[in-house]
Enzyme design. Sequence first.
Site, mmCIF file in Angstrom:
data_model
loop_
_atom_site.group_PDB
_atom_site.id
_atom_site.type_symbol
_atom_site.label_atom_id
_atom_site.label_comp_id
_atom_site.label_asym_id
_atom_site.label_seq_id
_atom_site.Cartn_x
_atom_site.Cartn_y
_atom_site.Cartn_z
ATOM 1 N N TYR A 246 -9.159 -3.246 -11.026
ATOM 2 C CA TYR A 246 -8.860 -1.991 -10.349
ATOM 3 C C TYR A 246 -7.579 -1.350 -10.911
ATOM 4 N N HIS B 147 -26.309 20.705 1.140
ATOM 5 C CA HIS B 147 -26.396 21.315 -0.175
ATOM 6 C C HIS B 147 -25.325 22.387 -0.338
ATOM 7 N N GLU C 109 -7.204 2.078 -13.068
ATOM 8 C CA GLU C 109 -6.624 3.238 -12.371
ATOM 9 C C GLU C 109 -5.363 3.731 -13.086
ATOM 10 N N LYS D 99 -0.448 5.407 -5.992
ATOM 11 C CA LYS D 99 -1.571 5.461 -6.945
ATOM 12 C C LYS D 99 -2.441 6.701 -6.702
ATOM 13 N N CYS E 232 -1.736 1.765 -2.882
ATOM 14 C CA CYS E 232 -2.713 2.839 -2.639
ATOM 15 C C CYS E 232 -2.093 4.232 -2.659
ATOM 16 N N GLU F 131 -25.363 14.413 -1.440
ATOM 17 C CA GLU F 131 -26.791 14.613 -1.138
ATOM 18 C C GLU F 131 -27.692 13.957 -2.193
ATOM 19 N N CYS G 149 0.829 -1.210 0.000
ATOM 20 C CA CYS G 149 0.000 0.000 0.000
ATOM 21 C C CYS G 149 0.864 1.261 0.000
HETATM 22 P P1 FAD Z 1 1.353 -6.175 1.902
HETATM 23 O O1 FAD Z 1 1.005 -4.773 2.163
HETATM 24 O O2 FAD Z 1 1.609 -6.566 0.492
HETATM 25 O O3 FAD Z 1 2.642 -6.493 2.801
HETATM 26 C C1 FAD Z 1 3.311 -7.721 2.745
HETATM 27 C C2 FAD Z 1 4.784 -7.484 3.047
HETATM 28 O O4 FAD Z 1 5.407 -8.735 3.317
HETATM 29 C C3 FAD Z 1 5.532 -6.892 1.864
HETATM 30 O O5 FAD Z 1 6.401 -5.870 2.296
HETATM 31 C C4 FAD Z 1 6.333 -8.078 1.333
HETATM 32 O O6 FAD Z 1 7.489 -7.679 0.630
HETATM 33 C C5 FAD Z 1 6.641 -8.808 2.621
HETATM 34 N N1 FAD Z 1 6.969 -10.219 2.454
HETATM 35 C C6 FAD Z 1 6.462 -11.089 1.553
HETATM 36 N N2 FAD Z 1 6.972 -12.319 1.784
HETATM 37 C C7 FAD Z 1 7.803 -12.214 2.833
HETATM 38 C C8 FAD Z 1 8.593 -13.145 3.547
HETATM 39 N N3 FAD Z 1 8.620 -14.444 3.230
HETATM 40 N N4 FAD Z 1 9.361 -12.701 4.566
HETATM 41 C C9 FAD Z 1 9.347 -11.385 4.919
HETATM 42 N N5 FAD Z 1 8.587 -10.465 4.283
HETATM 43 C C10 FAD Z 1 7.824 -10.880 3.265
HETATM 44 N N6 FAD Z 1 -6.062 -1.092 -1.305
HETATM 45 C C11 FAD Z 1 -6.906 -0.148 -0.870
HETATM 46 O O7 FAD Z 1 -7.568 -0.351 0.156
HETATM 47 N N7 FAD Z 1 -7.047 1.040 -1.519
HETATM 48 C C12 FAD Z 1 -6.352 1.327 -2.636
HETATM 49 O O8 FAD Z 1 -6.502 2.412 -3.192
HETATM 50 C C13 FAD Z 1 -5.447 0.358 -3.122
HETATM 51 N N8 FAD Z 1 -4.722 0.613 -4.211
HETATM 52 C C14 FAD Z 1 -3.826 -0.312 -4.642
HETATM 53 C C15 FAD Z 1 -3.087 -0.025 -5.780
HETATM 54 C C16 FAD Z 1 -2.184 -0.933 -6.253
HETATM 55 C C17 FAD Z 1 -1.373 -0.596 -7.483
HETATM 56 C C18 FAD Z 1 -2.002 -2.170 -5.576
HETATM 57 C C19 FAD Z 1 -0.990 -3.161 -6.068
HETATM 58 C C20 FAD Z 1 -2.741 -2.467 -4.451
HETATM 59 C C21 FAD Z 1 -3.668 -1.542 -3.978
HETATM 60 N N9 FAD Z 1 -4.449 -1.803 -2.871
HETATM 61 C C22 FAD Z 1 -5.331 -0.864 -2.423
HETATM 62 C C23 FAD Z 1 -4.363 -3.099 -2.161
HETATM 63 C C24 FAD Z 1 -3.489 -2.995 -0.898
HETATM 64 O O9 FAD Z 1 -2.221 -2.466 -1.227
HETATM 65 C C25 FAD Z 1 -3.350 -4.373 -0.274
HETATM 66 O O10 FAD Z 1 -4.625 -4.911 -0.050
HETATM 67 C C26 FAD Z 1 -2.592 -4.343 1.058
HETATM 68 O O11 FAD Z 1 -1.326 -3.771 0.909
HETATM 69 C C27 FAD Z 1 -2.461 -5.761 1.607
HETATM 70 O O12 FAD Z 1 -1.769 -5.732 2.825
HETATM 71 P P2 FAD Z 1 -1.018 -7.039 3.357
HETATM 72 O O13 FAD Z 1 -0.588 -6.716 4.734
HETATM 73 O O14 FAD Z 1 -1.827 -8.237 3.126
HETATM 74 O O15 FAD Z 1 0.263 -7.194 2.415
HETATM 75 P P1 NDP Z 2 -8.014 -7.857 -10.568
HETATM 76 O O1 NDP Z 2 -8.195 -9.267 -10.173
HETATM 77 O O2 NDP Z 2 -8.900 -6.812 -10.021
HETATM 78 O O3 NDP Z 2 -8.099 -7.757 -12.176
HETATM 79 C C1 NDP Z 2 -7.314 -8.545 -13.020
HETATM 80 C C2 NDP Z 2 -7.666 -8.234 -14.467
HETATM 81 O O4 NDP Z 2 -6.748 -8.896 -15.324
HETATM 82 C C3 NDP Z 2 -9.040 -8.711 -14.855
HETATM 83 O O5 NDP Z 2 -9.593 -7.783 -15.768
HETATM 84 C C4 NDP Z 2 -8.741 -10.063 -15.547
HETATM 85 O O6 NDP Z 2 -9.688 -10.404 -16.518
HETATM 86 C C5 NDP Z 2 -7.441 -9.747 -16.226
HETATM 87 N N1 NDP Z 2 -6.608 -10.926 -16.488
HETATM 88 C C6 NDP Z 2 -6.322 -11.926 -15.632
HETATM 89 N N2 NDP Z 2 -5.482 -12.801 -16.207
HETATM 90 C C7 NDP Z 2 -5.224 -12.339 -17.452
HETATM 91 C C8 NDP Z 2 -4.430 -12.795 -18.534
HETATM 92 N N3 NDP Z 2 -3.730 -13.916 -18.421
HETATM 93 N N4 NDP Z 2 -4.408 -12.071 -19.660
HETATM 94 C C9 NDP Z 2 -5.120 -10.944 -19.782
HETATM 95 N N5 NDP Z 2 -5.895 -10.444 -18.796
HETATM 96 C C10 NDP Z 2 -5.943 -11.138 -17.644
HETATM 97 O O7 NDP Z 2 -6.494 -7.548 -10.260
HETATM 98 P P2 NDP Z 2 -5.683 -6.214 -10.166
HETATM 99 O O8 NDP Z 2 -4.301 -6.620 -10.502
HETATM 100 O O9 NDP Z 2 -6.302 -5.111 -10.967
HETATM 101 O O10 NDP Z 2 -5.815 -5.805 -8.622
HETATM 102 C C11 NDP Z 2 -5.499 -6.731 -7.567
HETATM 103 C C12 NDP Z 2 -6.219 -6.350 -6.301
HETATM 104 O O11 NDP Z 2 -5.632 -5.195 -5.730
HETATM 105 C C13 NDP Z 2 -7.685 -5.994 -6.494
HETATM 106 O O12 NDP Z 2 -8.501 -7.131 -6.410
HETATM 107 C C14 NDP Z 2 -7.949 -5.022 -5.386
HETATM 108 O O13 NDP Z 2 -8.518 -5.660 -4.283
HETATM 109 C C15 NDP Z 2 -6.605 -4.441 -5.040
HETATM 110 N N6 NDP Z 2 -6.603 -3.046 -5.478
HETATM 111 C C16 NDP Z 2 -7.441 -2.141 -4.879
HETATM 112 C C17 NDP Z 2 -7.520 -0.849 -5.331
HETATM 113 C C18 NDP Z 2 -8.457 0.127 -4.703
HETATM 114 O O14 NDP Z 2 -8.929 -0.128 -3.614
HETATM 115 N N7 NDP Z 2 -8.734 1.251 -5.335
HETATM 116 C C19 NDP Z 2 -6.706 -0.389 -6.442
HETATM 117 C C20 NDP Z 2 -5.855 -1.408 -7.000
HETATM 118 C C21 NDP Z 2 -5.825 -2.675 -6.509
HETATM 119 P P3 NDP Z 2 -10.920 -11.415 -16.235
HETATM 120 O O15 NDP Z 2 -12.022 -10.570 -15.662
HETATM 121 O O16 NDP Z 2 -11.204 -11.963 -17.577
HETATM 122 O O17 NDP Z 2 -10.442 -12.453 -15.252
#
Ligand code: FAD
Ligand code: NDP
Length: 532
Positions: free
Chosen positions: A238, A505, A242, A103, A100, A510, A95
């Site tokens: 997502y 408003h 985004e 982004k 997050c 609203e 995140c």
């Molecule tokens: P993480 O935050 O992924 O933390 C896991 C940590 O463990 C990482 O630092 C990893 O490197 C470390 N790790 C992995 N394996 C090991 C190991 N074996 N030993 C030691 N360390 C290890 N969520 C939202 O709510 N709002 C958003 O707007 C949003 N935007 C997102 C945008 C993007 C591009 C992405 C990719 C995700 C977004 N998410 C968003 C999702 C959010 O980031 C994740 O749901 C959240 O970070 C999950 O938290 P976590 O604690 O499960 O894992």
């Molecule tokens: P998602 O699972 O949301 O979407 C994956 C997309 O990739 C789908 O459109 C899927 O299509 C497509 N896809 C999967 N496999 C292939 C393939 N082999 N070739 C082409 N297209 C493929 O994953 P994201 O990576 O976008 O996000 C991961 C998670 O991170 C989300 O589920 C969300 O919870 C979290 N996140 C949250 C955000 C927020 O809160 N604003 C922002 C960003 C991430 P199909 O529908 O056909 O399977």
Amino acid sequence: MATLTLLARIVTFRSAHAKLLEFSWPRCNTFSYGRTTMACMCSDQKFMYDLLVIGGGSGGLAAAKEAVNLGAKVAVLDFVTPSPRGTTWGLGGTCVNVGCIPKKLMHQAALLGEAIHESAAYGWQVPDPKTIKNDWQALTTAVQNHIKSVNWVTRVELRTKKIEYFNALGYFKDQHTICGKMKNGEEKLFTAKNILIAVGGRPRYPDIPGALEYGISSDDIFSLEKAPGKTLVIGAGYIGLECAGFLNSLGYDATVMVRSIVLRGFDQQMANTIAQEMERRGVHFIYQAKPSKIEKQTDGRLLVNWVDKERQTHQDIFDTVLFAIGRKPLTEELKPEIIGLQLIPETAKIDVIDEQTNVPNVYAVGDVLHKKPELTPVAIHAGRLLARRLFGNSTEQMDYINVATTVFSPLEYGCVGLSEEAAIAIHGEEKIEIYHAYYKPTEFFIPQKDVSNCYIKVVAFRNGDQRVLGMHFIGPNAGEVIQGFAAAIKCNLTFPKLKDTVGIHPTVAEEFTRISVTKRSGLDPKPQSCCS
Ligand code: FAD
Ligand code: NDP
């Protein structure tokens, strides 16, 4: 037994050599014993820690902080394996570093660009809009500087709270012992009464030629040294929407390749409206297509081949190809087989009951969980509640239902609860009422912004108490709008209560208090007049 004997020896060794060890006894209380470094025993005497957290991201850090507040002795291992392109980052998880936060900052940069253009209509004397450009290097530097400051604050917070942090990749040795591998290859053993898996996930890559060599993912985009140029975003979830959204708004040619549908799992009318709005703003969409090959040309640009649903092959040239096709949990790297930890075979995710895995002292939270939302606040809340149950005599469980979320597309989409199709599938069409409305945000009038996709929807029971089951909002600040309604839904909001709520408003939120047209009525849901 062998571990315990070793530990006992080490404790004796430590007392005897306390003076000698003083200098090499760091804050994290570790010391070397042959090749293996051990941490000192905690008050428990049986294990070094009450809780060992693998993964210093949203869920892991939340659990660690709560546990230490409740008196537990806690350690956190966090390690980032570089992306295929070599990108790496600091403490705090997805995140903060590659999710997050960067982004949202890039989304904000995009919104500001839009605001500069609109401001002329409000009397601001801005230079010719065509000359206004975003500087990618300046943007990424600002974003990365903010992230570094968060990394630093996180480390300080862990130190202040006396949570022992190790930059080490952890894996199971047995159900109470984790081996942590440092960057320099050195290994440390850690024992704990309870172990929390919070390792999150990493972007997946498709198995096609050139994907790993030439593609990037969300792990790389926020720190990309060179401006991305013409970008193909593969995946329409997502992340795909985004990233394509902010890239297009920042002035780059952006195309989304959609395998099947846009935003699977979301209300499909709302999802298609978002895609329509993005198309209106200039994002290109290629539907029903899958990439098949990426090649680097002599000029360094990328030639991408893809196959459509008729199996026809097409190609185009891009500067950047960004994969956003979902994320893979980092569970297999933990060597789960050593402790018999069960993973879901298809996804490698962990199925838990109240965050407890099939190995009783091993817990899991966050993105590694089977069929739970992959969202930061979900990971944080589950981590905190788990710590309270483990160390604070709490019995409160995590509620994964009705979690609100927002897609930060250029015109945002926020929602909570059931989609129209899910409500109908679960309860039957006759039992469900769908209210909907188009609306005109006041701030859109002067710059004459397009309002055609400003749309809201309420899903409710048709009879009885008319409980609200879902709320959907497309428009500015969607996350801010939906957050409060999510609390209302948690308190069993009914449609009559929503209608009885006096609006603020002029706001966009609203509009939910003014909604009245049902889909069933066939009446036009066009915008109501402004102030009556
Ligand atoms: P993480 O935050 O992924 O933390 C896991 C940590 O463990 C990482 O630092 C990893 O490197 C470390 N790790 C992995 N394996 C090991 C190991 N074996 N030993 C030691 N360390 C290890 N969520 C939202 O709510 N709002 C958003 O707007 C949003 N935007 C997102 C945008 C993007 C591009 C992405 C990719 C995700 C977004 N998410 C968003 C999702 C959010 O980031 C994740 O749901 C959240 O970070 C999950 O938290 P976590 O604690 O499960 O894992
Ligand atoms: P998602 O699972 O949301 O979407 C994956 C997309 O990739 C789908 O459109 C899927 O299509 C497509 N896809 C999967 N496999 C292939 C393939 N082999 N070739 C082409 N297209 C493929 O994953 P994201 O990576 O976008 O996000 C991961 C998670 O991170 C989300 O589920 C969300 O919870 C979290 N996140 C949250 C955000 C927020 O809160 N604003 C922002 C960003 C991430 P199909 O529908 O056909 O399977």
